[in-house]
Design an enzyme around this catalytic site. Structure first.
Site, PDB file in Angstrom:
ATOM      1  N   ASP A  24      -9.780 -33.057 -12.301  1.00 42.96           N
ATOM      2  CA  ASP A  24      -9.084 -31.539 -11.910  1.00 42.96           C
ATOM      3  C   ASP A  24      -7.950 -31.512 -11.632  1.00 42.96           C
ATOM      4  O   ASP A  24      -6.939 -32.440 -10.381  1.00 42.96           O
ATOM      5  CB  ASP A  24     -10.665 -31.160 -11.465  1.00 42.96           C
ATOM      6  CG  ASP A  24      -9.872 -29.373 -11.829  1.00 42.96           C
ATOM      7  OD1 ASP A  24      -9.861 -28.678 -12.519  1.00 42.96           O
ATOM      8  OD2 ASP A  24      -9.680 -28.641 -10.521  1.00 42.96           O
TER       9      ASP A  24
ATOM     10  N   ASP B  38      -6.143 -27.824 -10.946  1.00 42.32           N
ATOM     11  CA  ASP B  38      -5.460 -26.923  -9.568  1.00 42.32           C
ATOM     12  C   ASP B  38      -7.328 -26.903  -8.584  1.00 42.32           C
ATOM     13  O   ASP B  38      -8.519 -27.288  -8.955  1.00 42.32           O
ATOM     14  CB  ASP B  38      -6.304 -25.840 -10.387  1.00 42.32           C
ATOM     15  CG  ASP B  38      -5.057 -25.251 -11.685  1.00 42.32           C
ATOM     16  OD1 ASP B  38      -4.028 -25.066 -11.323  1.00 42.32           O
ATOM     17  OD2 ASP B  38      -5.755 -24.560 -12.893  1.00 42.32           O
TER      18      ASP B  38
END
Length: 300
Positions: free
Chosen positions: A90, A92
């Protein structure tokens, strides 16, 4: 020994020592495990403790309880096959230190309206796709140049991100950045950190301004899991040979699918759902979880 418990800590602080490793080994033994000699992976911040005879979850729980108050993470898993061929991360609040949409909203004077929605979505309280459309709609009419400002002023790599991606690749693996954020940012971050490939959502722009829309279909939680499967198939491995890492609710299916799903400084529901979790270390902890010694890391 068929299983291994890995202790990791912040490499900037390096608080671990032989005494802490011995205390962890004692906790394993008290829980009914047969233990082997500790293996140093990185001075002050990573040890492997081989063991067998109890379940991984019981082993990790016993050591976490014994080391309460010590700034260290304890994770247990089978020893065989823990070095993975694929890393899916991922972006963010995982590979970068911020939520990129919240920072974009800040430049537009909309943080107070957008950040609370982001928080609810990451906690799993509202659907990711719905929340993304709602937040992006508020940006309609803002200059697209805010994206360049976002990259220049706010996007920074999480400590260890570059070493994680480059080490995976240096040892014959693949590294992919898969995000519910925007491909304008994922492309830049992938280049900064050294990922092989990236996927993200498309923020629509017309006449130099944001339209307030996201390209369809939206890359959400199911898409993240499906991309992990696709990337595994592309290199001819099963999903058990993948490590995935993330912090938000939209990462849970991806973490569950991977052979090693790691919750990194994650929301409570994500940490509870993941097989492995890191709260204290940086992203190089994911390398130690795979048995890498610090001297095997690719140069940052």
């Amino acid at each position: 020994m068929q299983q291994v418990l890995t202790l990791t800590a912040d490499p900037a602080a390096r608080p671990l020592d032989d005494g802490i490793a011995a205390k962890a080994a004692g906790a394993l033994a008290a829980a009914g495990a047969r233990t082997g000699a500790p293996v140093l992976l990185a001075a002050g911040c990573a040890f492997d403790l081989p063991f067998e005879g109890i379940a991984d979850g019981a082993a990790a729980a016993a050591v976490r309880a014994a080391l309460a108050g010590v700034p260290a993470d304890a994770n247990a898993q089978p020893a065989a096959g823990r070095r993975k061929r694929l890393l899916v991360a991922d972006m963010d609040s995982t590979v970068i230190t911020v939520e990129s949409l919240d920072e974009l909203a800040d430049f537009a004077g909309l943080r107070d309206r957008i950040a609370p929605v982001t928080e609810r979505a990451m906690r799993g309280e509202i659907g990711f796709e719905e929340a993304l459309r709602e937040r992006v709609a508020l940006l309609a009419g803002r200059p697209a140049s805010l994206l360049d400002r976002l990259l220049a002023e706010r996007v920074r790599l999480t400590p260890g991100a570059r070493t994680l991606a480059r080490t995976a690749r240096a040892h014959g693996g693949r590294a992919a950045l898969v995000s519910g954020g925007f491909d304008f940012v994922t492309g830049a971050v992938a280049r900064m950190a050294g990922f092989d490939t990236h996927r993200g959502n498309r923020l629509l722009v017309a006449d130099g301004r944001l339209t307030g829309e996201v390209g369809e279909p939206i890359l959400g939680k199911d898409a993240k899991r499906d991309i992990l499967r696709e990337l595994c198939a592309a290199i001819g491995v099963g999903t058990g040979d993948a490590m995935a890492v993330g912090d938000g609710a939209n990462d849970i299916p991806m973490l569950a699918e991977a052979g090693a799903g790691v919750a990194f400084r994650a929301k409570p529901a994500v940490a509870a759902a993941a097989r492995l979790r890191i709260e204290h270390g940086d992203l190089t902890a994911l390398l130690h979880l795979q048995g890498y010694r610090e001297e095997e890391f690719a140069a940052d």
